[in-house]
Design a protein around this motif. Structure first.
Motif, PDB file in Angstrom:
ATOM      1  N   VAL A   1      17.098   1.249   7.608  1.00 27.81           N
ATOM      2  CA  VAL A   1      16.988   0.592   6.308  1.00 27.81           C
ATOM      3  C   VAL A   1      16.256   1.546   5.380  1.00 27.81           C
ATOM      4  CG1 VAL A   1      16.246  -1.482   5.065  1.00 27.81           C
ATOM      5  CG2 VAL A   1      16.780  -1.621   7.500  1.00 27.81           C
ATOM      6  N   SER A   2      16.710   1.647   4.129  1.00 25.48           N
ATOM      7  CA  SER A   2      16.088   2.540   3.143  1.00 25.48           C
ATOM      8  C   SER A   2      15.349   1.741   2.093  1.00 25.48           C
ATOM      9  CB  SER A   2      17.147   3.402   2.450  1.00 25.48           C
ATOM     10  OG  SER A   2      17.767   4.286   3.350  1.00 25.48           O
ATOM     11  N   PHE A   3      14.184   2.292   1.675  1.00 24.24           N
ATOM     12  CA  PHE A   3      13.369   1.649   0.650  1.00 24.24           C
ATOM     13  C   PHE A   3      13.006   2.653  -0.430  1.00 24.24           C
ATOM     14  CE2 PHE A   3      12.574  -0.695   4.559  1.00 24.24           C
ATOM     15  CZ  PHE A   3      12.867  -1.989   4.149  1.00 24.24           C
ATOM     16  N   GLY A   4      13.117   2.218  -1.681  1.00 30.71           N
ATOM     17  CA  GLY A   4      12.655   3.022  -2.795  1.00 30.71           C
ATOM     18  C   GLY A   4      11.173   2.792  -3.024  1.00 30.71           C
ATOM     19  N   VAL A   5      10.422   3.860  -3.218  1.00 30.05           N
ATOM     20  CA  VAL A   5       8.979   3.780  -3.426  1.00 30.05           C
ATOM     21  C   VAL A   5       8.617   4.434  -4.755  1.00 30.05           C
ATOM     22  CG1 VAL A   5       8.490   3.754  -0.952  1.00 30.05           C
ATOM     23  CG2 VAL A   5       8.515   5.929  -2.165  1.00 30.05           C
ATOM     24  N   SER A   6       7.527   3.966  -5.357  1.00 29.34           N
ATOM     25  CA  SER A   6       7.087   4.546  -6.623  1.00 29.34           C
ATOM     26  C   SER A   6       6.269   5.812  -6.421  1.00 29.34           C
ATOM     27  CB  SER A   6       6.276   3.519  -7.423  1.00 29.34           C
ATOM     28  OG  SER A   6       5.127   3.107  -6.695  1.00 29.34           O
ATOM     29  N   ASP A   7       5.712   6.002  -5.219  1.00 31.81           N
ATOM     30  CA  ASP A   7       4.906   7.186  -4.914  1.00 31.81           C
ATOM     31  C   ASP A   7       5.303   7.690  -3.522  1.00 31.81           C
ATOM     32  OD1 ASP A   7       2.939   9.075  -4.270  1.00 31.81           O
ATOM     33  OD2 ASP A   7       1.360   7.984  -5.323  1.00 31.81           O
TER      34      ASP A   7
ATOM     35  N   PRO B   1       0.797  -1.228   0.000  1.00 37.24           N
ATOM     36  CA  PRO B   1       0.000   0.000   0.000  1.00 37.24           C
ATOM     37  C   PRO B   1       0.829   1.277   0.000  1.00 37.24           C
ATOM     38  CG  PRO B   1      -0.958  -1.604   1.503  1.00 37.24           C
ATOM     39  CD  PRO B   1       0.351  -2.181   1.042  1.00 37.24           C
ATOM     40  N   ASN B   2       2.029   1.233   0.596  1.00 39.93           N
ATOM     41  CA  ASN B   2       2.874   2.433   0.633  1.00 39.93           C
ATOM     42  C   ASN B   2       3.717   2.595  -0.634  1.00 39.93           C
ATOM     43  OD1 ASN B   2       4.961   0.570   0.875  1.00 39.93           O
ATOM     44  ND2 ASN B   2       5.289   0.936   3.056  1.00 39.93           N
ATOM     45  N   SER B   3       3.578   1.664  -1.587  1.00 42.83           N
ATOM     46  CA  SER B   3       4.241   1.675  -2.902  1.00 42.83           C
ATOM     47  C   SER B   3       5.724   1.316  -2.837  1.00 42.83           C
ATOM     48  CB  SER B   3       4.052   3.007  -3.634  1.00 42.83           C
ATOM     49  OG  SER B   3       4.907   4.034  -3.183  1.00 42.83           O
ATOM     50  N   ALA B   4       6.198   0.713  -1.746  1.00 43.68           N
ATOM     51  CA  ALA B   4       7.604   0.302  -1.655  1.00 43.68           C
ATOM     52  C   ALA B   4       7.898  -0.789  -2.673  1.00 43.68           C
ATOM     53  CB  ALA B   4       7.927  -0.193  -0.251  1.00 43.68           C
TER      54      ALA B   4
END
Length: 330
Positions: free
Chosen positions: A268-274, A190-193
């Motif tokens: 920890v880092s995550f790339g998200v689309s939004d 849901p968070n776009s990760a």
């Protein structure tokens, strides 16, 4: 036997790697960061934080001898393994016991894995450098091949690590063509990760971690400063991902973490689309406004998860191509 049982059984003895005058290992081709092991105060507590407050989809795991696990899987095939105690008298292997003692029964993470299809070559090169590597272990316990891994009898870095690979027949939800829709759905959050991009280690000596990483074949470190958490150190590229070796630099989250918990995985880092969607979700979950900043991966924000998870979660907009580390210090 589950992956966590064998990993943690070989990660309980911390210490420095043996000194060696041998040349550094060749850069491990095709290697990337794979996953972290994250303990919660309980399995339902850590699941609730990740799902309700942050917007991740959490998948079922197992409950073995009073220690349960669950998974958060990403489109880039990385994941987080969540762990929690489910009864008053759990059966710990030595690694679990050591983790719990170091974490003082609280939440947090002290172990992470590198993934590579060249485990044999890496194992041999580390042995030649006199690292105390373990034999290979594999699972699941069946005739069907699954994962293979090796770890260290004496941890070379400030947090525990291991190297792992997966056979194509392991985890049918990932590789069986008839389950492609299931595989896709389990990686939609849901968070776009979409991807795990970096793991941040904190210790009292970032340079020591940098030296060990270079000796292990992970060179090209870039000096960095992170004013948002009061830290400085190095960004070390690991394939498309980055390992940050940090130490406190004045007052801030890094200093607080070292004072109360010692060396561990800080974030920890995550790339998200939004990015705005991820931010709205975290702001609703924590009922506060979260500031944006220019991080190592561009526009980012830090979710206030330290009390809940024992580490921080950074979200940033996904970037196409390029190095996982900046070309100049930030």
């Amino acid at each position: 036997m589950r992956l966590i049982l064998l990993v943690s059984a070989w990660l309980f003895c911390l210490g420095a790697a043996q000194a060696s005058t041998s040349p550094p290992a060749p850069t491990p081709s095709g290697t990337r960061l794979d996953h972290i092991l994250l303990w919660g105060r309980g399995i339902d507590q850590v699941t609730s934080v990740m799902a309700v407050k942050l917007g991740f989809q959490v998948r079922p795991g197992h409950d073995t001898d009073g220690v349960a696990n669950r998974y958060i899987r990403f489109s880039d095939s990385s994941f987080i393994e969540l762990l929690g105690i489910t009864r008053p008298d759990p059966t710990f292997d030595p690694g679990m016991k050591e983790d719990q003692q170091a974490l003082k029964g609280g939440p947090g993470s002290r172990s992470f894995g590198f993934r590579s299809a060249s485990l044999d070559a890496i194992h041999q090169s580390l042995q030649a450098l006199h690292y105390a590597v373990t034999p290979f272990f594999s699972g699941p316990d069946s005739a069907k091949p699954g994962w293979r891994l090796f770890a260290f009898d004496r941890a070379p870095l400030s947090s525990n690590t291991f190297f792992i690979d997966y056979a194509a027949s392991y985890a049918p939800d990932q590789f069986d063509p008839t389950n492609m829709d299931d595989r896709r759905v389990t990686r939609e959050h849901p968070n776009s990760a979409r991807e795990l991009t970096s793991i941040w280690l904190v210790s009292a000596d970032a340079e020591a971690d940098r030296r060990e990483l270079e000796k292990m074949g992970f060179g090209h470190a870039v000096s960095i400063t992170l004013p948002s958490i009061g830290a400085k150190g190095f960004c070390v590229p690991v394939g498309p991902t980055a390992l940050l070796a940090l130490q406190p630099d004045g007052a801030g989250l890094a200093e607080q973490t070292m004072a109360h918990g010692g060396p561990r995985i800080l974030a920890v880092s995550f790339g998200v689309s939004d990015l705005q969607r991820a931010r709205r979700w975290a702001e609703r979950g924590y009922e506060r406004t979260l500031a944006m900043y220019s991080g190592l991966s561009g526009e980012s924000f830090l979710a206030p998860t330290q009390d809940d998870l024992g580490l921080s979660i950074e979200f940033h907009a996904m970037q196409a191509g390029g190095s996982p580390c900046p070309s100049v210090g930030h």
